[in-house]
Design a protein around this motif. Structure first.
Motif, PDB file in Angstrom:
ATOM      1  N   ASN A   8       3.216   2.679  -4.637  1.00  0.00           N
ATOM      2  CA  ASN A   8       4.417   3.326  -5.179  1.00  0.00           C
ATOM      3  C   ASN A   8       5.529   3.401  -4.130  1.00  0.00           C
ATOM      4  OD1 ASN A   8       5.829   4.572  -7.297  1.00  0.00           O
ATOM      5  ND2 ASN A   8       5.292   6.617  -6.591  1.00  0.00           N
ATOM      6  N   LEU A   9       5.826   2.259  -3.530  1.00  0.00           N
ATOM      7  CA  LEU A   9       6.742   2.204  -2.394  1.00  0.00           C
ATOM      8  C   LEU A   9       8.202   2.231  -2.849  1.00  0.00           C
ATOM      9  CD1 LEU A   9       6.391   1.876   0.731  1.00  0.00           C
ATOM     10  CD2 LEU A   9       6.904  -0.549   0.387  1.00  0.00           C
ATOM     11  N   HIS A  10       8.943   3.173  -2.262  1.00  0.00           N
ATOM     12  CA  HIS A  10      10.384   3.275  -2.499  1.00  0.00           C
ATOM     13  C   HIS A  10      11.099   3.085  -1.162  1.00  0.00           C
ATOM     14  CE1 HIS A  10      10.424   4.949  -6.696  1.00  0.00           C
ATOM     15  NE2 HIS A  10       9.155   5.145  -6.371  1.00  0.00           N
ATOM     16  N   VAL A  11      12.114   2.211  -1.157  1.00  0.00           N
ATOM     17  CA  VAL A  11      12.904   1.938   0.045  1.00  0.00           C
ATOM     18  C   VAL A  11      14.364   1.845  -0.375  1.00  0.00           C
ATOM     19  CG1 VAL A  11      13.406   0.233   1.850  1.00  0.00           C
ATOM     20  CG2 VAL A  11      11.034   0.736   1.247  1.00  0.00           C
ATOM     21  N   LEU A  19      13.737  -0.788  -3.408  1.00  0.00           N
ATOM     22  CA  LEU A  19      12.409  -0.895  -4.006  1.00  0.00           C
ATOM     23  C   LEU A  19      12.169   0.334  -4.865  1.00  0.00           C
ATOM     24  CD1 LEU A  19      10.207  -2.179  -1.023  1.00  0.00           C
ATOM     25  CD2 LEU A  19      11.493  -3.512  -2.707  1.00  0.00           C
ATOM     26  N   HIS A  20      11.637   0.103  -6.058  1.00  0.00           N
ATOM     27  CA  HIS A  20      11.480   1.177  -7.029  1.00  0.00           C
ATOM     28  C   HIS A  20      10.000   1.345  -7.390  1.00  0.00           C
ATOM     29  CE1 HIS A  20      15.871   0.969  -7.713  1.00  0.00           C
ATOM     30  NE2 HIS A  20      15.695  -0.342  -7.666  1.00  0.00           N
ATOM     31  N   GLY A  21       9.197   1.741  -6.427  1.00  0.00           N
ATOM     32  CA  GLY A  21       7.796   2.028  -6.732  1.00  0.00           C
ATOM     33  C   GLY A  21       6.896   0.817  -6.739  1.00  0.00           C
ATOM     34  N   ILE A  22       7.063  -0.060  -5.756  1.00  0.00           N
ATOM     35  CA  ILE A  22       6.216  -1.259  -5.677  1.00  0.00           C
ATOM     36  C   ILE A  22       4.798  -0.886  -5.247  1.00  0.00           C
ATOM     37  CG2 ILE A  22       5.775  -3.203  -4.093  1.00  0.00           C
ATOM     38  CD1 ILE A  22       8.454  -4.265  -4.677  1.00  0.00           C
ATOM     39  N   SER A  23       3.830  -1.440  -5.966  1.00  0.00           N
ATOM     40  CA  SER A  23       2.418  -1.282  -5.608  1.00  0.00           C
ATOM     41  C   SER A  23       1.762  -2.657  -5.610  1.00  0.00           C
ATOM     42  CB  SER A  23       1.690  -0.362  -6.595  1.00  0.00           C
ATOM     43  OG  SER A  23       2.201   0.954  -6.545  1.00  0.00           O
ATOM     44  N   LEU A  24       1.003  -2.943  -4.571  1.00  0.00           N
ATOM     45  CA  LEU A  24       0.275  -4.202  -4.498  1.00  0.00           C
ATOM     46  C   LEU A  24      -0.880  -4.031  -3.526  1.00  0.00           C
ATOM     47  CD1 LEU A  24       1.028  -5.847  -1.570  1.00  0.00           C
ATOM     48  CD2 LEU A  24       3.233  -5.933  -2.726  1.00  0.00           C
ATOM     49  N   ASP A  25      -1.819  -4.964  -3.583  1.00  0.00           N
ATOM     50  CA  ASP A  25      -2.907  -4.940  -2.605  1.00  0.00           C
ATOM     51  C   ASP A  25      -3.253  -6.359  -2.188  1.00  0.00           C
ATOM     52  OD1 ASP A  25      -5.409  -5.959  -4.182  1.00  0.00           O
ATOM     53  OD2 ASP A  25      -4.540  -4.442  -5.502  1.00  0.00           O
ATOM     54  N   VAL A  26      -3.798  -6.449  -0.984  1.00  0.00           N
ATOM     55  CA  VAL A  26      -4.230  -7.727  -0.421  1.00  0.00           C
ATOM     56  C   VAL A  26      -5.639  -7.530   0.121  1.00  0.00           C
ATOM     57  CG1 VAL A  26      -3.749  -9.562   1.234  1.00  0.00           C
ATOM     58  CG2 VAL A  26      -1.842  -8.263   0.239  1.00  0.00           C
ATOM     59  N   GLN A  27      -6.575  -8.309  -0.386  1.00  0.00           N
ATOM     60  CA  GLN A  27      -7.952  -8.231   0.083  1.00  0.00           C
ATOM     61  C   GLN A  27      -8.123  -9.030   1.375  1.00  0.00           C
ATOM     62  OE1 GLN A  27     -10.254  -6.308  -1.433  1.00  0.00           O
ATOM     63  NE2 GLN A  27      -8.809  -5.754  -3.074  1.00  0.00           N
ATOM     64  N   GLY A  58       6.173   7.006  -1.113  1.00  0.00           N
ATOM     65  CA  GLY A  58       5.056   6.096  -1.301  1.00  0.00           C
ATOM     66  C   GLY A  58       4.293   5.920   0.001  1.00  0.00           C
ATOM     67  N   ASP A  59       3.385   4.970   0.041  1.00  0.00           N
ATOM     68  CA  ASP A  59       2.551   4.800   1.230  1.00  0.00           C
ATOM     69  C   ASP A  59       2.186   3.340   1.425  1.00  0.00           C
ATOM     70  OD1 ASP A  59       1.221   5.610   3.487  1.00  0.00           O
ATOM     71  OD2 ASP A  59      -0.253   6.857   2.466  1.00  0.00           O
ATOM     72  N   VAL A  60       1.874   3.014   2.676  1.00  0.00           N
ATOM     73  CA  VAL A  60       1.335   1.716   3.053  1.00  0.00           C
ATOM     74  C   VAL A  60       0.037   1.977   3.797  1.00  0.00           C
ATOM     75  CG1 VAL A  60       1.691  -0.430   4.326  1.00  0.00           C
ATOM     76  CG2 VAL A  60       3.650   0.730   3.266  1.00  0.00           C
ATOM     77  N   LEU A  61      -1.068   1.496   3.243  1.00  0.00           N
ATOM     78  CA  LEU A  61      -2.380   1.690   3.864  1.00  0.00           C
ATOM     79  C   LEU A  61      -2.865   0.365   4.425  1.00  0.00           C
ATOM     80  CD1 LEU A  61      -4.107   3.899   1.127  1.00  0.00           C
ATOM     81  CD2 LEU A  61      -2.951   4.668   3.205  1.00  0.00           C
ATOM     82  N   TRP A  62      -3.239   0.392   5.693  1.00  0.00           N
ATOM     83  CA  TRP A  62      -3.776  -0.799   6.355  1.00  0.00           C
ATOM     84  C   TRP A  62      -5.183  -0.451   6.822  1.00  0.00           C
ATOM     85  CZ3 TRP A  62      -4.407  -5.600   6.945  1.00  0.00           C
ATOM     86  CH2 TRP A  62      -4.857  -6.178   8.146  1.00  0.00           C
ATOM     87  N   GLU A  63      -6.159  -1.176   6.263  1.00  0.00           N
ATOM     88  CA  GLU A  63      -7.567  -0.918   6.558  1.00  0.00           C
ATOM     89  C   GLU A  63      -7.903   0.565   6.374  1.00  0.00           C
ATOM     90  OE1 GLU A  63      -7.923  -2.701  10.455  1.00  0.00           O
ATOM     91  OE2 GLU A  63      -8.245  -4.697   9.591  1.00  0.00           O
ATOM     92  N   GLY A  64      -7.325   1.135   5.321  1.00  0.00           N
ATOM     93  CA  GLY A  64      -7.635   2.507   4.933  1.00  0.00           C
ATOM     94  C   GLY A  64      -6.812   3.592   5.594  1.00  0.00           C
ATOM     95  N   VAL A 208       4.893 -11.139  -9.060  1.00  0.00           N
ATOM     96  CA  VAL A 208       6.280 -11.477  -9.379  1.00  0.00           C
ATOM     97  C   VAL A 208       7.120 -10.218  -9.195  1.00  0.00           C
ATOM     98  CG1 VAL A 208       7.876 -12.366 -11.120  1.00  0.00           C
ATOM     99  CG2 VAL A 208       5.522 -13.219 -11.036  1.00  0.00           C
ATOM    100  N   VAL A 209       8.157 -10.324  -8.378  1.00  0.00           N
ATOM    101  CA  VAL A 209       9.028  -9.192  -8.068  1.00  0.00           C
ATOM    102  C   VAL A 209      10.382  -9.414  -8.735  1.00  0.00           C
ATOM    103  CG1 VAL A 209      10.015  -7.776  -6.219  1.00  0.00           C
ATOM    104  CG2 VAL A 209       7.879  -9.022  -5.816  1.00  0.00           C
ATOM    105  N   GLU A 210      10.870  -8.381  -9.405  1.00  0.00           N
ATOM    106  CA  GLU A 210      12.186  -8.441 -10.030  1.00  0.00           C
ATOM    107  C   GLU A 210      12.883  -7.098  -9.833  1.00  0.00           C
ATOM    108  OE1 GLU A 210      13.947  -9.993 -14.244  1.00  0.00           O
ATOM    109  OE2 GLU A 210      12.575  -8.297 -14.323  1.00  0.00           O
ATOM    110  N   THR A 211      14.081  -7.135  -9.272  1.00  0.00           N
ATOM    111  CA  THR A 211      14.911  -5.944  -9.023  1.00  0.00           C
ATOM    112  C   THR A 211      14.106  -4.778  -8.458  1.00  0.00           C
ATOM    113  OG1 THR A 211      14.693  -5.191 -11.342  1.00  0.00           O
ATOM    114  CG2 THR A 211      16.600  -6.587 -10.779  1.00  0.00           C
ATOM    115  N   GLY A 212      13.331  -5.072  -7.407  1.00  0.00           N
ATOM    116  CA  GLY A 212      12.621  -4.019  -6.686  1.00  0.00           C
ATOM    117  C   GLY A 212      11.379  -3.495  -7.357  1.00  0.00           C
TER     118      GLY A 212
END
Length: 236
Positions: A8-11, A19-27, A58-64, A208-212
């Motif tokens: 839920n990243l806002h910038v 950015l309007h609440g972007i959420s994603l993950d990378v394994q 929002g938050d960014v978690l790296w390796e927990g 796919v990202v569109e307008t944040g």
């Protein structure tokens, strides 16, 4: 648990929300692509993850562990490297000097030399041009130099911003072969790329990202076979 989780990243740039609440993950071990039109918020997402832009919420978690709003050098030390758009090599420094800049967290000259040797092993073309000024390299060679510099921190996650920008198709193909090799050798990759074909050729999954905002998430093969979705958000 994903290696990287953006929640839920806002910038914002000043008063302008980007950015309007972007959420994603990378394994761990994946290559994940962010695709979208110019100005969609792809590069902003990378810059927020790497600490170059402040996170509003929002938050960014790296390796927990949360890394939101940590200083960029601490994020590099944690295992994330960011190879920026337009490469940003130092044109009046040599190839070897540019590469060494990527090891600024190393504490010994011997360790810098070891990592430089590994970089030249991975990029033999750069080894041949070690004493050449970076500004005299071709665009593709400068991109390889920027990637080599980013790898000097021995990251577990490499973020690449538009690696094929301004390159000929042949040179772009070479760069993406390097991206594949990096991933095969154990580095997780988060990739921003406007060239959809290139992005989907190396990525396991894509957002796919569109307008944040994230508007779609698919396996790369599914996206390639969904022309209607690509046309709706990317124009074709």
């Amino acid at each position: 648990m994903p290696a990287l989780a953006v929640k839920n990243l806002h910038v914002a740039y000043g008063s302008i929300a980007a950015l309007h609440g972007i959420s994603l993950d990378v394994q761990k071990g994946e290559t994940v692509a962010l695709i979208g039109a110019n100005g969609a918020g792809k590069s902003t997402t990378l810059r927020a993850i790497s600490g170059l832009l402040p996170v509003s919420s929002g938050d960014v978690l790296w390796e927990g562990r949360s890394i939101a709003n940590l200083a960029p050098d601490r994020i590099v030390a944690a295992g994330i490297a960011h190879c920026p758009e337009e490469r940003h090599v130092w044109p009046h420094m040599t190839v070897a000097e540019n590469i060494a800049l990527g090891a600024y967290l190393c504490r010994s000259k011997e360790e810098v030399q070891r990592r430089t040797g590994m970089a030249f092993h991975r990029f033999p073309r750069l080894r041949e041009r070690a004493h050449q000024l970076a500004g005299t390299l071709s665009g593709g060679e400068q991109q390889m130099l920027a990637i080599a510099r980013a790898l000097m921190s021995e990251p577990r996650l490499l973020m690449l911003d538009e690696p094929s920008l301004g390159l000929s198709p042949k040179m772009a193909e070479e760069v993406f072969e390097v991206v594949r090799s990096i991933n095969v050798h154990g580095v997780t990759v988060l990739l921003v790329e406007q060239n959809i074909h290139n992005a989907l050729s190396v990525a396991n999954r894509a957002y796919v990202v569109e307008t944040g905002r994230i508007v779609a998430s698919r396996l790369s093969g599914e996206l390639r076979n969904d022309p209607e979705l690509l046309r709706a958000y990317l124009g074709g």
